[in-house]
Design a protein around this motif. Structure first.
Motif, short mmCIF file in Angstrom:
data_model
loop_
_atom_site.label_atom_id
_atom_site.label_comp_id
_atom_site.label_asym_id
_atom_site.label_seq_id
_atom_site.Cartn_x
_atom_site.Cartn_y
_atom_site.Cartn_z
N PHE A 173 40.45 -21.09 -87.23
CA PHE A 173 39.39 -20.59 -88.10
C PHE A 173 38.95 -19.20 -87.67
O PHE A 173 38.79 -18.29 -88.49
CB PHE A 173 38.20 -21.55 -88.08
CG PHE A 173 37.08 -21.15 -88.99
CD1 PHE A 173 37.11 -21.45 -90.34
CD2 PHE A 173 35.98 -20.45 -88.50
CE1 PHE A 173 36.09 -21.08 -91.18
CE2 PHE A 173 34.95 -20.06 -89.33
CZ PHE A 173 35.00 -20.38 -90.68
N VAL A 174 38.75 -19.00 -86.36
CA VAL A 174 38.34 -17.70 -85.84
C VAL A 174 39.41 -16.64 -86.11
O VAL A 174 39.13 -15.52 -86.54
CB VAL A 174 38.02 -17.79 -84.33
CG1 VAL A 174 37.78 -16.41 -83.74
CG2 VAL A 174 36.82 -18.69 -84.10
N VAL A 175 40.67 -17.01 -85.85
CA VAL A 175 41.78 -16.07 -86.04
C VAL A 175 41.90 -15.66 -87.51
O VAL A 175 42.08 -14.48 -87.84
CB VAL A 175 43.09 -16.68 -85.52
CG1 VAL A 175 44.30 -15.88 -86.02
CG2 VAL A 175 43.09 -16.73 -84.00
N ARG A 176 41.80 -16.63 -88.40
CA ARG A 176 41.91 -16.31 -89.84
C ARG A 176 40.74 -15.44 -90.30
O ARG A 176 40.90 -14.55 -91.15
CB ARG A 176 41.99 -17.59 -90.67
CG ARG A 176 43.31 -18.32 -90.51
CD ARG A 176 43.53 -19.40 -91.55
NE ARG A 176 44.81 -20.07 -91.32
CZ ARG A 176 45.98 -19.60 -91.72
NH1 ARG A 176 46.04 -18.45 -92.39
NH2 ARG A 176 47.09 -20.27 -91.47
N ALA A 177 39.56 -15.68 -89.76
CA ALA A 177 38.41 -14.85 -90.11
C ALA A 177 38.63 -13.41 -89.67
O ALA A 177 38.33 -12.45 -90.40
CB ALA A 177 37.14 -15.41 -89.47
N ALA A 178 39.18 -13.24 -88.46
CA ALA A 178 39.46 -11.89 -87.96
C ALA A 178 40.58 -11.23 -88.76
O ALA A 178 40.49 -10.05 -89.15
CB ALA A 178 39.84 -11.95 -86.48
N ALA A 179 41.65 -11.98 -89.04
CA ALA A 179 42.79 -11.42 -89.77
C ALA A 179 42.41 -11.01 -91.19
O ALA A 179 43.00 -10.08 -91.76
CB ALA A 179 43.93 -12.44 -89.81
N SER A 180 41.42 -11.67 -91.77
CA SER A 180 41.01 -11.35 -93.15
C SER A 180 40.41 -9.95 -93.25
O SER A 180 40.31 -9.40 -94.35
CB SER A 180 39.99 -12.39 -93.65
OG SER A 180 38.75 -12.26 -92.96
N GLN A 181 40.02 -9.36 -92.11
CA GLN A 181 39.46 -8.01 -92.12
C GLN A 181 40.53 -6.93 -92.26
O GLN A 181 40.21 -5.77 -92.43
CB GLN A 181 38.66 -7.77 -90.83
CG GLN A 181 37.47 -8.72 -90.66
CD GLN A 181 36.44 -8.53 -91.76
OE1 GLN A 181 36.09 -7.39 -92.12
NE2 GLN A 181 35.98 -9.64 -92.32
N PHE A 182 41.80 -7.35 -92.20
CA PHE A 182 42.90 -6.39 -92.29
C PHE A 182 43.67 -6.64 -93.59
O PHE A 182 44.81 -7.13 -93.58
CB PHE A 182 43.81 -6.52 -91.07
CG PHE A 182 43.12 -6.23 -89.77
CD1 PHE A 182 43.12 -4.96 -89.22
CD2 PHE A 182 42.42 -7.23 -89.11
CE1 PHE A 182 42.47 -4.69 -88.03
CE2 PHE A 182 41.76 -6.98 -87.92
CZ PHE A 182 41.78 -5.70 -87.37
N ASP A 183 43.04 -6.30 -94.69
CA ASP A 183 43.61 -6.62 -96.00
C ASP A 183 44.99 -6.01 -96.22
O ASP A 183 45.84 -6.60 -96.88
CB ASP A 183 42.67 -6.13 -97.12
CG ASP A 183 41.36 -6.88 -97.12
OD1 ASP A 183 41.35 -8.03 -96.65
OD2 ASP A 183 40.35 -6.31 -97.55
N GLY A 184 45.21 -4.84 -95.66
CA GLY A 184 46.47 -4.16 -95.93
C GLY A 184 47.59 -4.55 -94.98
O GLY A 184 48.67 -3.97 -95.03
N GLY B 84 49.55 -7.94 -93.31
CA GLY B 84 49.69 -9.39 -93.25
C GLY B 84 50.03 -9.89 -91.86
O GLY B 84 50.68 -9.20 -91.08
N PHE B 85 49.57 -11.09 -91.57
CA PHE B 85 49.90 -11.75 -90.31
C PHE B 85 50.49 -13.11 -90.61
O PHE B 85 50.13 -13.75 -91.59
CB PHE B 85 48.64 -11.95 -89.46
CG PHE B 85 47.97 -10.68 -89.01
CD1 PHE B 85 48.32 -10.08 -87.82
CD2 PHE B 85 46.98 -10.10 -89.78
CE1 PHE B 85 47.70 -8.91 -87.39
CE2 PHE B 85 46.35 -8.94 -89.37
CZ PHE B 85 46.71 -8.33 -88.17
N GLU B 86 51.38 -13.55 -89.76
CA GLU B 86 51.84 -14.93 -89.81
C GLU B 86 51.11 -15.68 -88.70
O GLU B 86 51.15 -15.29 -87.54
CB GLU B 86 53.35 -15.02 -89.58
CG GLU B 86 53.87 -16.46 -89.64
CD GLU B 86 55.37 -16.55 -89.43
OE1 GLU B 86 55.88 -17.69 -89.38
OE2 GLU B 86 56.02 -15.49 -89.31
N ILE B 87 50.40 -16.73 -89.08
CA ILE B 87 49.62 -17.50 -88.12
C ILE B 87 50.29 -18.84 -87.89
O ILE B 87 50.51 -19.60 -88.83
CB ILE B 87 48.17 -17.70 -88.61
CG1 ILE B 87 47.49 -16.33 -88.76
CG2 ILE B 87 47.39 -18.59 -87.64
CD1 ILE B 87 46.10 -16.39 -89.37
#
Length: 276
Positions: A24-35, A37-40
């Motif tokens: 949950f924390v990682v996805r919240a942080a990754a959402s700040q980088f809209d441009g 993508g990350f594979e989680i």
């Protein structure tokens, strides 16, 4: 770190429990980088160093970061040491907060995985059991055998997976191991108390029909070796020899519903729990 596959960055979420908090924390942080993508990849139930070594080996092949919630000192230290050796960045999701609380209260943390989920024990035990059944389905990882409440063994198409999922909804962590003559079963299977293992068998005639239909559904010839009577008899004989070696009870699932088979397994489980 240079990626070996040229793909998107990979964030490994490593936990000794379910791993929902860290993800949950990682996805919240990754959402700040809209441009970007990350594979989680969430890796739950990391319970020994060999598992940590496997994760590090895989992560080293990618442009990656490891975010972790490992509350046991030895496992956390092993992860940090191995990640540093391979130059993989790490993020301690819980550590700084636990450290601050320890300084504030002068209390020692419990260092027990999964305490958060005891807030709603029944619900989270079900979620944990379902994730466990998926992770350790079909003998994917023999390490799960040693941490399962129950292990089902048998040849292909004896309802091992659906029974495991049914048990998971009853908050029982169940793993299953397919028995195939060409593949020796994991040694962990023979290290367990007999009360934890149940064998599933079936009539050759019914198994032939089930496998033939399965092949047709996949667009394959129904007369393949997988569904032949000779092959089925060979597999059932081999499976029976393994079950006798383990010394486990055997359930004949011929014409039994999944619920009926699961009820029998639950009987063995609760009987074993009472006799511990």
């Amino acid at each position: 770190m240079v990626s070996t596959d040229g793909g998107k960055p990979v964030i490994y979420v490593v936990s000794d429990s379910i791993g929902e908090t860290a993800e949950f924390v990682v996805r919240a942080a990754a959402s700040q980088f809209d441009g970007h993508g990350f594979e989680i990849k969430r890796v739950p139930y990391v319970l020994d160093q060999s598992h940590i070594e496997d994760i590090i080996e895989e992560a080293a092949a990618h442009r990656s970061i490891i975010a972790y919630t490992l509350v046991i000192d030895e496992q956390r230290e092993a992860l940090l040491r191995l990640a540093q050796e391979r130059q993989i960045p790490t993020i301690d999701v819980l550590g700084p907060t636990i450290e601050r609380l320890q300084k504030l209260t002068n209390l020692k943390p419990a260092q027990k995985p999964g305490l958060l989920h005891q807030l709603d024990e029944q619900y989270f035990r079900k979620v944990e059991a379902i994730e466990f059944a998926v992770k350790y389905d079909d003998g994917k990882d023999p390490r799960g055998i040693l941490h399962a409440d129950m292990i089902l063994i048998g040849v292909s198409r004896t309802s091992k997976t659906p029974v495991c999922m049914y048990l998971a909804h009853k908050r029982i962590k169940a793993a299953n191991v397919p028995l195939v003559p060409e593949v020796a079963p994991p040694e962990e299977l023979f290290q367990l108390p007999r009360r934890k293992v149940v064998g599933l068998t079936i009539s050759p005639q019914l198994l032939n029909g089930i496998r033939t239909e399965r092949l047709r559904a996949l667009g394959l010839a129904g007369n393949a070796d997988y569904a032949s009577h000779q092959r089925i008899l060979q597999e059932l004989e081999y499976a029976d020899s393994i079950m006798k070696r383990v010394g486990c009870p055997i359930i004949d699932v011929t014409n039994k519903a999944v619920e009926e088979t699961a009820a029998r397994v639950l009987e063995y489980y609760y009987r074993g729990e009472r006799n511990v």
